[in-house]
Scaffold this motif. Structure first.
Motif, mmCIF file in Angstrom:
data_model
loop_
_atom_site.group_PDB
_atom_site.id
_atom_site.type_symbol
_atom_site.label_atom_id
_atom_site.label_comp_id
_atom_site.label_asym_id
_atom_site.label_seq_id
_atom_site.Cartn_x
_atom_site.Cartn_y
_atom_site.Cartn_z
ATOM 1 N N PRO A 1 0.839 -1.210 0.000
ATOM 2 C CA PRO A 1 0.000 0.000 0.000
ATOM 3 C C PRO A 1 0.865 1.248 0.000
ATOM 4 C CG PRO A 1 -0.123 -1.164 2.093
ATOM 5 C CD PRO A 1 0.667 -2.025 1.185
ATOM 6 N N PRO A 2 0.517 2.198 -0.824
ATOM 7 C CA PRO A 2 1.330 3.418 -0.903
ATOM 8 C C PRO A 2 1.224 4.218 0.393
ATOM 9 C CG PRO A 2 -0.701 3.669 -2.128
ATOM 10 C CD PRO A 2 -0.675 2.250 -1.657
ATOM 11 N N GLU A 3 2.238 5.031 0.656
ATOM 12 C CA GLU A 3 2.257 5.776 1.906
ATOM 13 C C GLU A 3 1.132 6.790 1.948
ATOM 14 O OE1 GLU A 3 6.152 7.031 2.898
ATOM 15 O OE2 GLU A 3 6.754 4.921 3.140
ATOM 16 N N SER A 4 0.888 7.414 0.806
ATOM 17 C CA SER A 4 -0.283 8.307 0.758
ATOM 18 C C SER A 4 -1.119 7.925 -0.460
ATOM 19 C CB SER A 4 0.179 9.764 0.648
ATOM 20 O OG SER A 4 0.923 9.906 -0.543
ATOM 21 N N GLU A 5 -2.412 8.050 -0.310
ATOM 22 C CA GLU A 5 -3.307 7.700 -1.416
ATOM 23 C C GLU A 5 -3.047 8.618 -2.595
ATOM 24 O OE1 GLU A 5 -6.381 5.694 -1.687
ATOM 25 O OE2 GLU A 5 -5.413 4.495 -0.133
ATOM 26 N N PRO A 6 -3.022 8.067 -3.840
ATOM 27 C CA PRO A 6 -2.877 8.947 -5.004
ATOM 28 C C PRO A 6 -4.117 9.839 -5.141
ATOM 29 C CG PRO A 6 -2.769 6.607 -5.618
ATOM 30 C CD PRO A 6 -3.156 6.673 -4.187
ATOM 31 N N ALA A 7 -3.934 10.911 -5.851
ATOM 32 C CA ALA A 7 -5.042 11.864 -6.007
ATOM 33 C C ALA A 7 -6.261 11.167 -6.602
ATOM 34 C CB ALA A 7 -4.595 13.005 -6.916
ATOM 35 N N PRO A 8 -7.417 11.249 -5.968
ATOM 36 C CA PRO A 8 -8.584 10.491 -6.410
ATOM 37 C C PRO A 8 -9.096 10.902 -7.777
ATOM 38 C CG PRO A 8 -9.144 11.952 -4.596
ATOM 39 C CD PRO A 8 -7.668 12.002 -4.740
ATOM 40 N N GLU A 9 -8.746 12.137 -8.217
ATOM 41 C CA GLU A 9 -9.251 12.490 -9.534
ATOM 42 C C GLU A 9 -8.399 11.867 -10.643
ATOM 43 O OE1 GLU A 9 -8.445 14.590 -7.204
ATOM 44 O OE2 GLU A 9 -6.853 15.942 -7.835
ATOM 45 N N VAL A 10 -7.206 11.344 -10.275
ATOM 46 C CA VAL A 10 -6.379 10.658 -11.276
ATOM 47 C C VAL A 10 -6.552 9.147 -11.137
ATOM 48 C CG1 VAL A 10 -4.073 10.390 -12.205
ATOM 49 C CG2 VAL A 10 -4.745 12.553 -11.153
ATOM 50 N N PHE A 11 -6.383 8.659 -9.913
ATOM 51 C CA PHE A 11 -6.534 7.229 -9.659
ATOM 52 C C PHE A 11 -7.687 6.982 -8.710
ATOM 53 C CE2 PHE A 11 -2.129 7.260 -11.060
ATOM 54 C CZ PHE A 11 -2.115 6.149 -11.890
ATOM 55 N N GLN A 12 -8.652 6.202 -9.131
ATOM 56 C CA GLN A 12 -9.801 5.908 -8.282
ATOM 57 C C GLN A 12 -9.585 4.551 -7.623
ATOM 58 O OE1 GLN A 12 -13.315 4.929 -10.471
ATOM 59 N NE2 GLN A 12 -14.630 5.923 -8.978
ATOM 60 N N ARG A 13 -9.740 4.494 -6.341
ATOM 61 C CA ARG A 13 -9.536 3.225 -5.643
ATOM 62 C C ARG A 13 -10.755 2.327 -5.880
ATOM 63 N NH1 ARG A 13 -8.093 1.616 0.155
ATOM 64 N NH2 ARG A 13 -8.079 -0.641 -0.152
ATOM 65 N N ILE A 14 -10.509 1.071 -6.243
ATOM 66 C CA ILE A 14 -11.640 0.146 -6.360
ATOM 67 C C ILE A 14 -11.315 -1.113 -5.579
ATOM 68 C CG2 ILE A 14 -12.619 0.895 -8.564
ATOM 69 C CD1 ILE A 14 -10.928 -1.155 -9.968
ATOM 70 N N ASP A 15 -12.282 -1.744 -5.029
ATOM 71 C CA ASP A 15 -12.059 -3.022 -4.355
ATOM 72 C C ASP A 15 -13.366 -3.798 -4.350
ATOM 73 O OD1 ASP A 15 -13.597 -1.912 -2.287
ATOM 74 O OD2 ASP A 15 -11.804 -1.074 -1.361
ATOM 75 N N ASP A 16 -13.375 -4.930 -3.620
ATOM 76 C CA ASP A 16 -14.546 -5.797 -3.661
ATOM 77 C C ASP A 16 -15.780 -5.132 -3.064
ATOM 78 O OD1 ASP A 16 -13.090 -7.679 -4.879
ATOM 79 O OD2 ASP A 16 -12.475 -8.655 -3.025
ATOM 80 N N ASP A 17 -15.560 -4.228 -2.067
ATOM 81 C CA ASP A 17 -16.718 -3.581 -1.449
ATOM 82 C C ASP A 17 -17.315 -2.528 -2.367
ATOM 83 O OD1 ASP A 17 -16.119 -5.089 0.736
ATOM 84 O OD2 ASP A 17 -14.741 -3.569 1.514
ATOM 85 N N TRP A 18 -16.446 -1.956 -3.164
ATOM 86 C CA TRP A 18 -16.954 -0.914 -4.056
ATOM 87 C C TRP A 18 -16.572 -1.246 -5.478
ATOM 88 C CZ3 TRP A 18 -15.455 2.540 -7.747
ATOM 89 C CH2 TRP A 18 -16.421 3.493 -8.096
ATOM 90 N N THR A 19 -17.467 -1.870 -6.192
ATOM 91 C CA THR A 19 -17.218 -2.141 -7.599
ATOM 92 C C THR A 19 -18.228 -1.306 -8.367
ATOM 93 O OG1 THR A 19 -17.035 -4.373 -6.795
ATOM 94 C CG2 THR A 19 -16.678 -4.029 -9.130
ATOM 95 N N PRO A 20 -17.747 -0.527 -9.308
ATOM 96 C CA PRO A 20 -18.665 0.398 -9.978
ATOM 97 C C PRO A 20 -19.605 -0.321 -10.933
ATOM 98 C CG PRO A 20 -16.504 0.540 -10.950
ATOM 99 C CD PRO A 20 -16.386 -0.406 -9.812
ATOM 100 N N HIS A 21 -20.685 -0.863 -10.405
ATOM 101 C CA HIS A 21 -21.641 -1.537 -11.275
ATOM 102 C C HIS A 21 -22.437 -0.513 -12.051
ATOM 103 C CE1 HIS A 21 -20.718 -5.371 -9.849
ATOM 104 N NE2 HIS A 21 -21.187 -5.217 -8.625
ATOM 105 N N ASP A 22 -22.680 -0.859 -13.295
ATOM 106 C CA ASP A 22 -23.500 0.022 -14.109
ATOM 107 C C ASP A 22 -24.882 -0.599 -14.213
ATOM 108 O OD1 ASP A 22 -22.941 2.103 -16.846
ATOM 109 O OD2 ASP A 22 -24.853 1.154 -16.410
ATOM 110 N N LEU A 23 -25.854 0.074 -13.669
ATOM 111 C CA LEU A 23 -27.203 -0.470 -13.558
ATOM 112 C C LEU A 23 -27.760 -0.881 -14.919
ATOM 113 C CD1 LEU A 23 -29.305 -0.851 -11.286
ATOM 114 C CD2 LEU A 23 -30.372 1.233 -12.159
ATOM 115 N N ILE A 24 -27.579 0.010 -15.917
ATOM 116 C CA ILE A 24 -28.179 -0.254 -17.227
ATOM 117 C C ILE A 24 -27.515 -1.449 -17.878
ATOM 118 C CG2 ILE A 24 -28.541 0.696 -19.532
ATOM 119 C CD1 ILE A 24 -28.741 3.438 -18.141
ATOM 120 N N VAL A 25 -26.146 -1.423 -17.895
ATOM 121 C CA VAL A 25 -25.420 -2.523 -18.538
ATOM 122 C C VAL A 25 -25.787 -3.846 -17.880
ATOM 123 C CG1 VAL A 25 -23.137 -3.504 -18.905
ATOM 124 C CG2 VAL A 25 -23.519 -1.086 -19.325
ATOM 125 N N MET A 26 -25.794 -3.849 -16.542
ATOM 126 C CA MET A 26 -26.061 -5.094 -15.843
ATOM 127 C C MET A 26 -27.440 -5.651 -16.183
ATOM 128 S SD MET A 26 -24.448 -4.300 -12.160
ATOM 129 C CE MET A 26 -24.972 -5.780 -11.379
#
Lengths: 276, 498
Positions: free
Chosen positions: A112-137
């Motif tokens: 894990p990086p010492e500080s989180e990268p800027a969220p507007e450049v790198f978005q953190r994703i993991d199992d708790d937050w997966t960007p599901h797309d309602l329409i596609v799904m």
């Protein structure tokens, strides 16, 4: 080195093209390929195998032995992917996964990086937050059963229209991969477990070779479906048609399972956890 | 049942491979027995076939019951019956030896490993028995694909070596397919006997010559004929030992068989003898393979890589013999396919036994092995004598025929190259024996585990017995040379050869 390679390519290409001078014209009805074996296929296929689609009768009956091994090639590719890629040990913890917003490239960090990268450049994703797309799904959820139904139709209708085991199997396999793409790999894995796909691909080829071996056991040559006639209680010509159908089902099963199997192993580096 | 032997040779192992795959998921303990069963059926059926062919002449088997050229036929004569028996027996014996190494190195992948192993053998057997040019390509795909996967499983740079092999192997196979495509365009047939008949009036056409050239180049790539050999040393050097001792003895030999089959059964001797310039050129390439392979082997510091370069040289012997254009040399080439398969098997299996104990086959790992692994080293010595060509091992006799063929053709370069590479083999193997005999084990062994000297003993019995069988096979083949040549090889050499 590049110049040498280019020279060789040009030389060999020129040689191959110059050899085509001796070839008959494309589509020439008097060419050897149109006169030697194909007339019999075209004229006798319906009468000998009761299959109107000549492509199917050539692939699955006259030259069915080749097609059996082509199915084996597909199966072999699946086993080879498994042998080389599948890893049982879990991902080294703790890992963090980021998505680069601009390009969509997924970056994995084992430390894990010492500080989180800027969220507007790198978005953190993991199992708790997966960007599901309602329409596609939901569109996929509605579509997938119809895709699968169509796949079954393509397999079963291969005698009469373009289609057959390979094409239908690909459609079925694509429907499962679509689940993995629109939902996630774990959902696809729950629907169609790794062991199931592994078994299905072997069993699919086994159906093909088994039909052939059954003909052999009933006194015919290997893959001589006419020998199945007493078992199926039909005449030998209809037995050929049914035999073709059985092997097409085997091909469809093997192709579908192997596609899913290869996709899962490739997409998740053999870990079968998060995937693309 | 015996009339179904041609089908059983191929579908026995195919069905077994599928069952091994299922067992791999459900009951891994059943994988080895099923694989043994499949290869056992193949070995029994191919031996039965050889007896039938020798007793009653060539056999034709219609798959699906369709007559040629509409369906696919298996056509068996002495040549492919003997190669099929050879392939199935070597693969069966190697499978027995493989088990310990697979259990040690890949305990969780027993199922897929044996599946691919048996499929590789299925592919080779299918290529050998078929009488259909396209069916041969399909089986070639299976053997190649399994080969890439088995080699890629090895340690170190094996995945890279396998990728390299994949690129070149795919190009080679595509060339073969393109050649078959050309033949189909000009004749409309895929059946080998039918092709030979239809091609006769086309001799001299540019399309036919091009088809011949690309088919040959494709096959040469697959058999690693100099200068298309670059993929082989790394692939066989880094492959896991059970895979190396399957592929190294059989793969190149099967491809040489295919080349001879394509030469005499598809294009026919009359066509090849016309291309005198080409055959001179090919024999010189073979000389380059023999000399180059031997010299490159001299530069190696690892037993398996050294053996891999010897394979490159051996391919030169066989291709050269096949192209010298007389009966003696062709006899030598076919005899050498059989002999070289067994001797390469013997030396690679010995290397596998050493790897099993020392976890390496670099020259430093060989120190003191004559004391610690006397049986393995005795078998390696027997294999080495055969590779060098010392009577009464089998290697002597095939070289004898090849040299006589070279003399009859008046090709001094071939004779000189063969003798030179045999002499280099002497140097190569005595260097290995010197290290294994004189340098003590616990001295200068670079792995920093001097305590390992005590633990090191002979390889397990399941590996040692197959190795002994291979070593004895070398002697038996040597002693059986007379009947083998008289009864099996001479009848199949086409009359057109001088």
């Amino acid at each position: 080195m590049k110049a040498l390679a280019l020279a060789i390519v040009v030389l060999v290409g020129g040689l191959l093209i110059s050899a085509t001078v001796d070839f008959p014209d494309w589509g020439d009805p008097a060419s050897p390929a149109a006169l030697h074996v194909s007339p019999r296929y075209i004229e006798k296929s319906l009468e000998e195998t009761s299959v109107p689609n000549v492509v199917t009768s050539v692939l699955a009956d006259y030259r069915g032995f080749d097609t059996m091994f082509e199915t084996t090639v597909v199966f072999t590719a699946g086993v080879a992917c498994f042998l080389l890629l599948r890893r049982r040990e879990p991902r080294p913890e703790p890992t963090r996964v980021y998505r680069h917003q601009a390009t969509g490239v997924i970056v994995e960090m084992s430390q894990p990086p010492e500080s989180e990268p800027a969220p507007e450049v790198f978005q953190r994703i993991d199992d708790d937050w997966t960007p599901h797309d309602l329409i596609v799904m939901n569109v996929c959820r509605l579509l997938i059963p119809f895709i699968q139904l169509f796949g079954l139709y393509v397999i079963a209708h291969g005698h009469h229209s373009p289609g057959g085991g390979f094409q239908g199997g690909v459609i079925l396999g694509a429907s499962v991969i679509l689940i993995a793409l629109s939902w996630d790999l774990r959902t696809a894995e729950m629907r169609l477990h790794e062991v199931t796909t592994g078994l299905m691909s072997a069993i699919g080829v086994f159906i093909y070779a088994g039909v052939g071996a059954l003909a052999l056991a009933l006194g015919g040559n290997f893959l001589d479906y006419a020998a199945l006639a007493p078992l199926l209680r039909v005449d030998p010509i209809a037995a050929r048609s049914l035999g073709i159908f059985f092997v097409e089902v085997g091909v469809g099963l093997a192709v579908m399972a192997t596609m899913v199997f290869i996709y899962k192993n490739l997409a998740s580096e053999g870990r079968l956890d998060q995937g693309l | 049942m015996s009339e179904q032997f041609p089908a059983l040779v191929v579908i026995g192992p195919l069905l077994a491979a599928l069952m091994v795959s299922v067992a791999g998921w459900l009951r891994p303990r059943l994988c080895l027995p099923l694989a043994l069963l499949g290869l056992g059926i193949a070995a029994a059926a191919s031996t039965g076939l050889l007896a039938q062919v020798l007793a009653h002449g060539p056999i034709s088997y219609r798959l699906g019951g369709w007559p040629p050229p509409w369906g696919i036929v298996y056509h068996l004569d002495n040549l492919n019956a003997v190669v099929a028996a050879l392939v199935s027996w070597v693969a069966l014996v190697n499978l027995v030896a493989a088990h310990r190494a697979v259990l040690t190195d890949y305990p969780d992948k027993i199922g897929p490993f044996y599946t691919l192993y048996v499929l590789a053998v299925t592919g080779m057997l299918g290529m050998v028995v078929t009488g259909d040019a396209f069916n041969l390509y399909v089986l070639l795909e299976i053997t190649s694909l399994t080969g890439y996967a088995l080699i890629g499983l090895g340690g170190g740079r094996a995945p890279l070596a396998s990728l390299n092999y994949l690129f070149l192997g795919t190009i080679g196979a595509s060339f073969y397919l393109l050649g078959v495509g050309y033949l189909y365009i000009v004749t409309g047939s895929l059946n080998m006997a039918d092709l030979a008949r239809l091609l006769a009036p086309l001799h001299g056409s540019l399309a036919l010559t091009a088809a011949f050239a690309i088919t040959l180049v494709g096959l040469w790539m697959k058999m690693a004929f100099f200068p298309l050999h670059a993929w082989l040393p790394n692939a066989y050097g880094f492959a896991p030992s059970p895979a190396a001792s399957l592929l190294a003895p059989l793969m190149t030999k099967v491809m040489v068989y295919v080349m001879i089959r394509v030469m005499i059964s598809v294009f026919t001797v009359e066509f090849i003898l016309r291309e005198v310039l080409l055959s001179q050129f090919v024999v010189w390439l073979a000389v380059a393979a023999m000399v180059g392979g031997a010299l490159m082997a001299l530069g190696q510091r690892d037993l398996k890589r050294m053996l891999a370069y010897i394979v490159v040289a051996e391919v030169g012997y066989m291709v050269g013999g096949a192209w010298l254009g007389n009966r003696l040399a062709m006899t030598g080439a076919i005899l050498h396919i059989i002999n070289d398969a067994v001797m390469t098997f013997c030396v690679f299996l010995a290397a596998g036994c050493i790897f099993q104990k020392r976890r390496g086959t670099a020259f430093e790992d060989l120190q003191g092995l004559f004391k610690k692994m006397p049986w393995t080293m005795a078998a390696l010595a027997a294999g080495a004598l055969a590779v060098i060509g010392v009577p009464p091992t089998c290697g002597f006799f095939s070289k004898w025929y090849l040299i006589r063929g070279g003399l009859e053709a008046g090709h001094w370069g071939f004779v000189a190259g063969l003798i030179f590479s045999s002499l280099v083999n002497v140097v190569l193997f005595f260097r290995v024996f010197e290290i294994a005999f004189f340098e003590p084990l616990d001295h200068g062994h670079g792995h920093g585990e001097t305590g390992g000297a005590v633990a090191l003993t002979e390889a397990p019995l399941s590996m040692l017995l197959p190795l002994m069988a291979a070593a004895l096979g070398l002697l038996a083949l040597g002693l059986a040379t007379g009947p083998l040549v008289e009864r099996v090889i001479l009848p199949i050499i086409p009359a057109g050869l001088g």
